[in-house]
Design a protein around this motif. Structure first.
Motif, PDB file in Angstrom:
ATOM      1  N   GLY A  19      72.313  40.606 -21.489  1.00 28.78           N
ATOM      2  CA  GLY A  19      70.882  40.501 -21.705  1.00 28.78           C
ATOM      3  C   GLY A  19      70.165  41.829 -21.591  1.00 28.78           C
ATOM      4  N   PRO A  20      68.848  41.802 -21.763  1.00 28.61           N
ATOM      5  CA  PRO A  20      68.057  43.025 -21.779  1.00 28.61           C
ATOM      6  C   PRO A  20      67.740  43.551 -20.390  1.00 28.61           C
ATOM      7  N   VAL A  21      67.298  44.798 -20.344  1.00 30.04           N
ATOM      8  CA  VAL A  21      66.552  45.280 -19.192  1.00 30.04           C
ATOM      9  C   VAL A  21      65.086  45.112 -19.582  1.00 30.04           C
ATOM     10  N   THR A  22      64.300  44.560 -18.689  1.00 27.12           N
ATOM     11  CA  THR A  22      62.915  44.190 -18.989  1.00 27.12           C
ATOM     12  C   THR A  22      61.976  44.917 -18.040  1.00 27.12           C
ATOM     13  N   ALA A  23      60.924  45.482 -18.583  1.00 32.59           N
ATOM     14  CA  ALA A  23      59.948  46.183 -17.753  1.00 32.59           C
ATOM     15  C   ALA A  23      58.567  45.602 -17.972  1.00 32.59           C
ATOM     16  N   ALA A  24      57.728  45.753 -16.955  1.00 31.24           N
ATOM     17  CA  ALA A  24      56.319  45.374 -17.073  1.00 31.24           C
ATOM     18  C   ALA A  24      55.466  46.512 -16.523  1.00 31.24           C
ATOM     19  N   ALA A  25      54.256  46.584 -17.032  1.00 27.78           N
ATOM     20  CA  ALA A  25      53.250  47.520 -16.534  1.00 27.78           C
ATOM     21  C   ALA A  25      51.982  46.721 -16.292  1.00 27.78           C
ATOM     22  N   VAL A  26      51.320  46.968 -15.169  1.00 26.69           N
ATOM     23  CA  VAL A  26      50.157  46.166 -14.787  1.00 26.69           C
ATOM     24  C   VAL A  26      49.040  47.068 -14.268  1.00 26.69           C
ATOM     25  N   LEU A  27      47.840  46.820 -14.776  1.00 23.24           N
ATOM     26  CA  LEU A  27      46.614  47.421 -14.244  1.00 23.24           C
ATOM     27  C   LEU A  27      45.834  46.322 -13.540  1.00 23.24           C
ATOM     28  N   LEU A  28      45.674  46.429 -12.237  1.00 22.22           N
ATOM     29  CA  LEU A  28      44.952  45.416 -11.466  1.00 22.22           C
ATOM     30  C   LEU A  28      43.518  45.874 -11.197  1.00 22.22           C
ATOM     31  N   PRO A  29      42.598  44.933 -11.088  1.00 19.28           N
ATOM     32  CA  PRO A  29      41.228  45.310 -10.690  1.00 19.28           C
ATOM     33  C   PRO A  29      41.209  45.783  -9.245  1.00 19.28           C
ATOM     34  N   GLU A  30      40.203  46.552  -8.915  1.00 19.39           N
ATOM     35  CA  GLU A  30      40.129  47.177  -7.591  1.00 19.39           C
ATOM     36  C   GLU A  30      40.107  46.156  -6.457  1.00 19.39           C
ATOM     37  N   LEU A  85      43.559  43.586 -15.261  1.00 20.31           N
ATOM     38  CA  LEU A  85      42.738  44.187 -16.322  1.00 20.31           C
ATOM     39  C   LEU A  85      43.505  44.155 -17.633  1.00 20.31           C
ATOM     40  N   CYS A  86      44.803  44.421 -17.546  1.00 22.34           N
ATOM     41  CA  CYS A  86      45.712  44.260 -18.684  1.00 22.34           C
ATOM     42  C   CYS A  86      47.140  44.385 -18.159  1.00 22.34           C
ATOM     43  N   PHE A  87      48.079  43.905 -18.967  1.00 24.11           N
ATOM     44  CA  PHE A  87      49.493  44.043 -18.613  1.00 24.11           C
ATOM     45  C   PHE A  87      50.306  44.143 -19.894  1.00 24.11           C
ATOM     46  N   GLY A  88      51.494  44.703 -19.772  1.00 27.54           N
ATOM     47  CA  GLY A  88      52.413  44.795 -20.904  1.00 27.54           C
ATOM     48  C   GLY A  88      53.822  44.508 -20.426  1.00 27.54           C
ATOM     49  N   VAL A  89      54.636  43.913 -21.292  1.00 28.21           N
ATOM     50  CA  VAL A  89      56.031  43.602 -20.984  1.00 28.21           C
ATOM     51  C   VAL A  89      56.887  44.030 -22.166  1.00 28.21           C
ATOM     52  N   ALA A 103      56.363  49.097 -22.123  1.00 23.53           N
ATOM     53  CA  ALA A 103      55.436  48.203 -21.427  1.00 23.53           C
ATOM     54  C   ALA A 103      54.072  48.870 -21.272  1.00 23.53           C
ATOM     55  N   ILE A 104      54.055  50.167 -20.973  1.00 22.09           N
ATOM     56  CA  ILE A 104      52.787  50.899 -20.871  1.00 22.09           C
ATOM     57  C   ILE A 104      52.129  50.993 -22.251  1.00 22.09           C
ATOM     58  N   ASP A 105      52.947  51.170 -23.296  1.00 17.04           N
ATOM     59  CA  ASP A 105      52.422  51.174 -24.676  1.00 17.04           C
ATOM     60  C   ASP A 105      51.615  49.909 -24.960  1.00 17.04           C
ATOM     61  N   ALA A 106      52.055  48.797 -24.375  1.00 13.00           N
ATOM     62  CA  ALA A 106      51.454  47.490 -24.678  1.00 13.00           C
ATOM     63  C   ALA A 106      50.153  47.231 -23.919  1.00 13.00           C
ATOM     64  N   PRO A 163      46.061  53.903 -18.829  1.00  6.65           N
ATOM     65  CA  PRO A 163      45.939  54.224 -17.405  1.00  6.65           C
ATOM     66  C   PRO A 163      45.636  55.703 -17.184  1.00  6.65           C
ATOM     67  N   GLU A 164      45.029  55.975 -16.043  1.00 10.43           N
ATOM     68  CA  GLU A 164      44.755  57.360 -15.642  1.00 10.43           C
ATOM     69  C   GLU A 164      45.868  57.917 -14.762  1.00 10.43           C
ATOM     70  N   PHE A 165      46.639  56.994 -14.160  1.00 16.55           N
ATOM     71  CA  PHE A 165      47.720  57.388 -13.266  1.00 16.55           C
ATOM     72  C   PHE A 165      48.773  56.291 -13.310  1.00 16.55           C
ATOM     73  N   ILE A 166      50.047  56.669 -13.214  1.00 16.14           N
ATOM     74  CA  ILE A 166      51.147  55.705 -13.280  1.00 16.14           C
ATOM     75  C   ILE A 166      51.970  55.813 -11.997  1.00 16.14           C
ATOM     76  N   ILE A 167      52.202  54.680 -11.347  1.00 14.29           N
ATOM     77  CA  ILE A 167      53.133  54.662 -10.221  1.00 14.29           C
ATOM     78  C   ILE A 167      54.342  53.822 -10.625  1.00 14.29           C
ATOM     79  N   VAL A 168      55.517  54.351 -10.306  1.00 13.43           N
ATOM     80  CA  VAL A 168      56.779  53.825 -10.817  1.00 13.43           C
ATOM     81  C   VAL A 168      57.679  53.445  -9.650  1.00 13.43           C
ATOM     82  N   ASP A 169      58.265  52.247  -9.716  1.00 15.29           N
ATOM     83  CA  ASP A 169      59.236  51.882  -8.691  1.00 15.29           C
ATOM     84  C   ASP A 169      60.526  52.665  -8.912  1.00 15.29           C
TER      85      ASP A 169
END
Length: 199
Positions: free
Chosen positions: A25-36, A66-70, A94-97, A102-108
């Motif tokens: 199967g795939p490797v799957t990523a998500a990107a999330v911008l949460l409200p303050e 605020l938005c998310f991408g997968v 995922a960030i493309d989506a 974003p102004e800043f990206i934090i990565v696990d």
């Protein structure tokens, strides 16, 4: 309690992946911008909470973000560019989506490649420290699980509905008995004692 933001940026995006160690199967990523002001007492690293809680959190994250991408990167590309590059590519896609840049990206984790000149920071175990990474880990895991449940119907003998493609004893025994499928990652060591495999 998870910390709200890692940086002083309001538009801080967290990103994480799921399925890196799987045999199929795939490797799957998500990107999330949460409200303050986002808070949820259930939210934690997806590996630390039950499937039931992940499925409760998925629509909460989707409706409150605020938005998310997968994004999925499938096994053929994993075999072509290796799992580390595929994981980073999934996070980039995922960030493309995202509907908001974003102004800043934090990565696990500890590996990432620059994305569109946006400043970023990699954080070991970030999915248990920062809400946006934890939310991304939930979405990456739940979306990947949905995909694995779907392909389970095509190849039920591997029981991907349960093991999600991870290298469990049951999954390896099924590979030994039935061989490999189009969903298996041919560049991975599918059997512990394998010498050669005829694809």
């Amino acid at each position: 309690m998870l910390l709200k933001n890692h940086s002083n940026y309001l538009l801080e995006c967290g990103t994480d992946e799921a399925g890196r160690g799987c045999l199929a199967g795939p490797v799957t990523a998500a990107a999330v911008l949460l409200p303050e002001n986002f808070k949820n007492i259930l939210l934690n690293d997806s590996k630390q909470i039950s499937e039931k809680k992940r499925n409760i959190l998925k629509p909460i994250i989707e409706s409150n973000a605020l938005c998310f991408g997968v994004a999925h990167i499938f096994q053929e590309e994993i075999d072509s560019i290796n799992i580390l590059n595929a994981s980073i590519l999934a996070m980039h896609k995922a960030i493309d989506a995202l509907d908001i840049a974003p102004e800043f990206i934090i990565v696990d984790g500890n590996r990432f490649k620059p994305y569109s000149n946006i400043p970023f920071e990699t954080i070991i175990k970030g999915d248990s420290k920062y809400m946006s990474i934890a939310a991304a880990s939930i979405l990456a895991k739940t979306y990947r699980d949905i995909y694995m449940d779907t392909i389970h119907e095509e190849y039920p003998m591997y029981n991907w509905k349960k093991n999600k493609g991870y290298p469990t004893k049951e999954h390896r025994e099924a590979i030994r008995k039935y061989g490999v499928t189009k969903y298996h990652r041919k560049s991975f060591k599918l059997l512990p004692d394998q010498l050669t495999f005829n694809f």
